[in-house]
Design an enzyme around this catalytic site. Sequence first.
Site, PDB file in Angstrom:
ATOM      1  N   LYS A  76      39.671  13.418 -19.966  1.00 19.70           N
ATOM      2  CA  LYS A  76      40.575  14.457 -20.495  1.00 19.70           C
ATOM      3  C   LYS A  76      39.857  15.274 -21.576  1.00 19.70           C
ATOM      4  O   LYS A  76      39.922  16.498 -21.600  1.00 19.70           O
ATOM      5  CB  LYS A  76      41.854  13.822 -21.067  1.00 19.70           C
TER       6      LYS A  76
ATOM      7  N   GLN B 252      47.634   7.293 -25.176  1.00 23.46           N
ATOM      8  CA  GLN B 252      47.321   6.753 -23.859  1.00 23.46           C
ATOM      9  C   GLN B 252      48.018   5.415 -23.642  1.00 23.46           C
ATOM     10  O   GLN B 252      48.005   4.540 -24.515  1.00 23.46           O
ATOM     11  CB  GLN B 252      45.793   6.618 -23.706  1.00 23.46           C
TER      12      GLN B 252
ATOM     13  N   ASP C 211      52.609  15.125 -22.684  1.00 28.61           N
ATOM     14  CA  ASP C 211      52.741  14.158 -21.589  1.00 28.61           C
ATOM     15  C   ASP C 211      54.113  14.262 -20.923  1.00 28.61           C
ATOM     16  O   ASP C 211      54.315  13.730 -19.832  1.00 28.61           O
ATOM     17  CB  ASP C 211      52.613  12.725 -22.155  1.00 28.61           C
TER      18      ASP C 211
HETATM   19  N1  GUN Z   1      48.534   6.087 -18.561  1.00 30.48           N
HETATM   20  C1  GUN Z   1      48.534   6.351 -17.228  1.00 30.48           C
HETATM   21  N2  GUN Z   1      48.908   7.628 -16.996  1.00 30.48           N
HETATM   22  C2  GUN Z   1      49.144   8.179 -18.206  1.00 30.48           C
HETATM   23  C3  GUN Z   1      49.540   9.486 -18.611  1.00 30.48           C
HETATM   24  O1  GUN Z   1      49.786  10.385 -17.809  1.00 30.48           O
HETATM   25  N3  GUN Z   1      49.679   9.649 -19.963  1.00 30.48           N
HETATM   26  C4  GUN Z   1      49.435   8.655 -20.864  1.00 30.48           C
HETATM   27  N4  GUN Z   1      49.612   8.932 -22.148  1.00 30.48           N
HETATM   28  N5  GUN Z   1      49.064   7.439 -20.502  1.00 30.48           N
HETATM   29  C5  GUN Z   1      48.912   7.205 -19.188  1.00 30.48           C
END
Ligand code: GUN
Length: 307
Positions: free
Chosen positions: A66, A110, A133
């Site tokens: 990311k 995350q 998110d």
């Molecule tokens: N863990 C797996 N997918 C995601 C996501 O889209 N956002 C976050 N913050 N954690 C994740």
Amino acid sequence: MLIELPQKRVIKQTMQILNGKELARIMKGEIKSKVARMVAQGKRPPHLAAILVGKDGASETYVNHKVKICREVGFESTLLRMSDKVTEKELLDQVDRFNKADFIDGFIVQLPLPKHIEPNKVIHAIDYKKDVDGFHPMNVGRMAIGQPCYLPATPYGIMQLLECYNVPTSGKHCVVVGRSNIVGTPMSILMSRNANPGNCTVTLCHSRTQNLATYTKKADILIVALGQPGFITADMVKQGAVVIDVGITRVPDKNKVWGYSLKGDVHFPTVSPKCSFITPVPGGVGPMTVISLLLNTLKAANKEVYS
Ligand code: GUN
């Protein structure tokens, strides 16, 4: 592929790959141009921050990816690493600092988090205006009633794929397999909305669904988010269906440099010949997920969702 009909006539059926890798490449270029225009107008570039707690291998890979893509499109990015011993209070205090930091447009924490931290408490603590998110109840609620909000990244990426490939959805029967808060549940809401893509009749299947195949076989659009490699086989899919494979599991593979390959929930070699559209793994839904996060951050920087 060629299908022999009983009358001995032969029709040509074409299956189209929903190429997320290619669409993501195009959209990344568009985002990069928008950022360049913002900067040329004297604005600062969008800033995405991420909090990574602990040393989970998959999370580390995702977050690094990311951050890398952010830099490639000209965003600012901050990656804050915290020990897996961090207390819930310390994490909540950090969330509060990011909420208050004017230079950060959006941020994510995350998941998964270590067991001693309650994820919902952390998600609720994020300022919904910076929740790129789309996990905060304010954004989930607004999504459910069709109001402007940040859509969660994976569902948003799937909607972009369906839209850009002009996949017909109105009036279709969409079956979603998996009811997670991150994918299955929001997907079921989005596909039933009065919008395009959308306007589907939706069935949401999950671990307690009995005779799953009776539902999947009736799907015009089948969206699978289970995390079980190769689970959906050809006999579970209707001829001409649209199949969206959200699964992305690391399976040990001695022939690969990393020692694993990525496998979807759908057995692609046997299912794909039956489909009108299908997403491959890798290169389908996955690359679109990061693009969605960038789109949300761009919207946050330009105050397009909340002023
Ligand atoms: N863990 C797996 N997918 C995601 C996501 O889209 N956002 C976050 N913050 N954690 C994740």
